[in-house]
Enzyme design. Sequence first.
Site, PDB file in Angstrom:
ATOM      1  N   HIS A  59      13.004 -42.440  12.394  1.00 16.65           N
ATOM      2  CA  HIS A  59      13.171 -43.717  13.085  1.00 16.65           C
ATOM      3  C   HIS A  59      11.877 -44.049  13.837  1.00 16.65           C
ATOM      4  CE1 HIS A  59      15.412 -47.042  14.700  1.00 16.65           C
ATOM      5  NE2 HIS A  59      15.248 -46.657  15.949  1.00 16.65           N
ATOM      6  N   HIS A 111       8.234 -52.544  13.679  1.00 23.60           N
ATOM      7  CA  HIS A 111       9.690 -52.331  13.697  1.00 23.60           C
ATOM      8  C   HIS A 111      10.384 -53.596  13.200  1.00 23.60           C
ATOM      9  CE1 HIS A 111      13.569 -50.947  14.547  1.00 23.60           C
ATOM     10  NE2 HIS A 111      13.444 -50.538  15.797  1.00 23.60           N
ATOM     11  N   CYS A 136      19.272 -51.693  15.595  1.00 19.63           N
ATOM     12  CA  CYS A 136      18.288 -51.115  14.670  1.00 19.63           C
ATOM     13  C   CYS A 136      18.888 -50.109  13.703  1.00 19.63           C
ATOM     14  CB  CYS A 136      17.152 -50.483  15.464  1.00 19.63           C
ATOM     15  SG  CYS A 136      16.412 -51.633  16.631  1.00 19.63           S
TER      16      CYS A 136
END
Length: 427
Positions: free
Chosen positions: A317, A354, A177
């Site tokens: 994040h 996400h 990620c």
Amino acid sequence: MSAPRIVITGMSVLTRLGDELDTFYENLLAGKSSVVKWRTFKTDGIYAKVGADLFDYDVDKAFSKIQPALGEETVRKAQRLMKNAPWGEKLTILTALKASLDAKMAQWAYDPYDCATIVAGHNLNLNYEFTNHDQFNAEPDFIEGLFALRGLDTDHAGIVSELLTLKGSAYTVGGACASGNIALKLAVDEILHHDMKAAVVVAPVLDFSPLEFQGLAMMEAISYRSFNEAPEKASRPYDLKREGFVPAHGAAALVVERLETAKERGAKIHAEVLGVEASADANHLPQPSQEGQARLMQRLLKRTGVRVEEIDYINAHATSTPLGDLTEIRAIKQALGKRAYEIKINAPKSMLGHTCWSAATVETVAAILQMNRGKLHPSINIDELEPEVDLDVCRGKAVDCNVNIFLKNSFGFGGLNCIALFKKHES
């Protein structure tokens, strides 16, 4: 001799909240959720049911819309490359083309050997590979003819390089990620240390298969217990009832170049990249480290000469995992001290879900749009704020904010951290 300054002159984005910069920003500002019941593949036999997938995205319509702005040769090339490409690679082609149009690359007489291609992510064609494995088990002769090529991550990089005629360095970088920020870091390095004049950073859609969904659910990494009938509520960073991240499709691209080159050709400059730094926590498990994240923020500020008092905003994040959200908040406090209580923080994944490997790039586009327009989007679905979250996370409402410098955090599974620092460009 001072190092060249690096700027972003082209941006594109593709998510359920929009595939045009203005639409994307407006929907973020309005606090719209993109999360729905997942329909790209059947979820009957697996735990996870929701996500922000692009099951209904019309690739042909999107390409037709930009076709008049492309030269005849580029149109022919794109049509040929898209003809038999897997779905995810078609989206990569669209994303790269739109960023190149935004940067007006067609009007720029660049030397193709001075332009790099960097693709963010790994194992990008997962669902394509999954369906071919099913076909192989049924009848080996009927798998896709170019499966051996399409199964390689180099295919995305090769396609973008061919599409835009970029003959400098070309490769794919994986950092889970954190991939998008790592790709940006390497783009900056190519310009600073390898004589590239520009780089195109493309962060493709991660084409999930049901195998990843089930594996992530079994790890308790994604939301699957409480919100199957209310998918728009599933992604809820900082909320007490958060239970894991929500998978999403999303792609973005950035054109990165030397400031002097951009000025010479009169390019529109979206933002300046002050620096990008990366680190590892020396722990392969998905257990984020407060110390690792805080140290990296501090190192980035030190290397760029930016004081904590100059940070106006953090694009977090904030994945909606119980441990991850708190670890990042604690790291911000440790790194910025009292300044952490004076700045704005928001969580784009509360609306986007996400997008995984492309997340840092997708969210960088969102952050730059917010910086340049002076208004930050809300963090949605915070019904019961986690008590330890005592920073301003733009809970439930868009806020006016004068942003000159912001941090973009990204933290990947495997203890991989990468953070970028951006500044508003004053012409």
